[in-house]
Design a protein around this motif. Sequence first.
Motif, PDB file in Angstrom:
ATOM      1  N   ASP A  47       1.390  -0.938  -0.464  1.00 48.18           N
ATOM      2  CA  ASP A  47      -0.105  -0.198   0.408  1.00 48.18           C
ATOM      3  C   ASP A  47       0.788   0.883  -0.128  1.00 48.18           C
ATOM      4  O   ASP A  47       1.895   1.248   1.220  1.00 48.18           O
ATOM      5  N   ARG A  48       0.361   2.453  -0.747  1.00 47.74           N
ATOM      6  CA  ARG A  48       1.132   3.404  -1.399  1.00 47.74           C
ATOM      7  C   ARG A  48       2.023   3.528  -1.513  1.00 47.74           C
ATOM      8  O   ARG A  48       3.098   4.676  -2.042  1.00 47.74           O
ATOM      9  N   SER A  76      -4.634   3.525  -3.193  1.00 44.56           N
ATOM     10  CA  SER A  76      -6.319   4.220  -2.876  1.00 44.56           C
ATOM     11  C   SER A  76      -6.674   4.623  -4.007  1.00 44.56           C
ATOM     12  O   SER A  76      -5.918   5.493  -4.304  1.00 44.56           O
ATOM     13  N   GLU A  77      -8.592   4.747  -4.037  1.00 44.73           N
ATOM     14  CA  GLU A  77      -8.528   6.250  -4.833  1.00 44.73           C
ATOM     15  C   GLU A  77      -8.520   7.524  -5.055  1.00 44.73           C
ATOM     16  O   GLU A  77      -8.335   8.212  -6.148  1.00 44.73           O
ATOM     17  N   SER A 126      -8.309  -1.650 -11.165  1.00 42.70           N
ATOM     18  CA  SER A 126      -8.409  -1.911  -9.875  1.00 42.70           C
ATOM     19  C   SER A 126      -8.012  -3.653  -9.650  1.00 42.70           C
ATOM     20  O   SER A 126      -8.133  -4.186 -10.202  1.00 42.70           O
ATOM     21  N   GLU A 132      -8.562  -4.976  -6.265  1.00 47.01           N
ATOM     22  CA  GLU A 132      -8.938  -5.380  -5.306  1.00 47.01           C
ATOM     23  C   GLU A 132     -10.129  -4.434  -4.898  1.00 47.01           C
ATOM     24  O   GLU A 132     -10.537  -3.166  -4.912  1.00 47.01           O
ATOM     25  N   ILE A 171     -11.269  -1.024  -3.809  1.00 47.24           N
ATOM     26  CA  ILE A 171     -10.440   0.158  -2.969  1.00 47.24           C
ATOM     27  C   ILE A 171      -9.141   0.755  -3.226  1.00 47.24           C
ATOM     28  O   ILE A 171      -8.574   1.570  -2.905  1.00 47.24           O
ATOM     29  N   SER A 172      -8.181  -0.451  -4.380  1.00 45.74           N
ATOM     30  CA  SER A 172      -7.157  -0.469  -4.017  1.00 45.74           C
ATOM     31  C   SER A 172      -7.164  -0.349  -5.999  1.00 45.74           C
ATOM     32  O   SER A 172      -7.901  -1.400  -6.117  1.00 45.74           O
ATOM     33  N   TYR A 173      -5.682   0.240  -5.989  1.00 46.52           N
ATOM     34  CA  TYR A 173      -4.920   0.320  -7.883  1.00 46.52           C
ATOM     35  C   TYR A 173      -4.027   0.112  -8.335  1.00 46.52           C
ATOM     36  O   TYR A 173      -2.990   0.338  -7.607  1.00 46.52           O
ATOM     37  N   ARG A 187      -0.518  -5.499   6.373  1.00 46.30           N
ATOM     38  CA  ARG A 187      -2.320  -6.574   5.563  1.00 46.30           C
ATOM     39  C   ARG A 187      -1.674  -7.658   6.658  1.00 46.30           C
ATOM     40  O   ARG A 187      -0.726  -7.928   6.468  1.00 46.30           O
ATOM     41  N   GLN A 240      -6.259 -10.344   4.337  1.00 43.99           N
ATOM     42  CA  GLN A 240      -6.742  -8.918   3.320  1.00 43.99           C
ATOM     43  C   GLN A 240      -5.690  -8.710   2.299  1.00 43.99           C
ATOM     44  O   GLN A 240      -5.546  -8.266   1.518  1.00 43.99           O
TER      45      GLN A 240
END
Length: 244
Positions: free
Chosen positions: A8-9, A14-15, A27, A29, A36-38, A62, A66
């Motif tokens: 993540d990041r 995220s959006e 996308s 996730e 919610i994730s791209y 996570r 997740q």
Amino acid sequence: MIFATDLDRTLIFSEAFLEESKVSYQSIEIYKEKPISYISDQAIELLKELSKRVHIIPVTTRNYEQYHRIELFYEVFTPEIYIINNGGSIYVQGKEDQAWKEHITLAINALVAGYDEVLQSFLKDYKGPVERWKKSDDLIWLVLGDKDQIDWQAVEQFEKNYSHKGWKIDVNGRKIYLYPEFINKWAAVQYVQETYLSEEDIVAAGDSLFDYEMIHKAKWGIIPKNAWIESSCMPYIMVTPHTG
């Protein structure tokens, strides 16, 4: 070579980040029937090529559920080894490494201050709003607060009270994590290197305090631009020229 990377990041976003992005993305996730994730299309193509050349090891805070929501690891490539729970759990070919699990369990049982004690102490001192809390895979306390009203005095008090007892606290947006210091990404990456991929050089990428040690102790480190952690002047650490 090993590429140990946060998710993540670092690889996925995220959006909230899409408005700033000028690249094509998709996308990867879905949660509660909502994407919610791209990840960018370019990143997907690069990962496909990279996975043919090096060992890509996702290293994430996570938990198990997740991690397995991420469709990227079913549709693009499937990592042979992945590390979740901030280093608390290691999976090899779909099965949890039992030796590492036993090592973590023994360390938890030897803690001077247990999970219930540290959470109750923190919540007693914390004056900011708290939505809820949960223990992620029985390894990490996650307290959800308000990112604009973090009680930093309580965070500092926790560090004074429990850092010498082997506990750490990290704040990432509205998420507040309480966890034993032996649960960390770099320790897990080292174990994987020594146990499964001996004498391989490590490149590590990440954006938060959870990734700091991993980035600085790897042979090479990569930090995304505008990450939570600041760039380093170390010659073996680079910052990407663009966000996303």
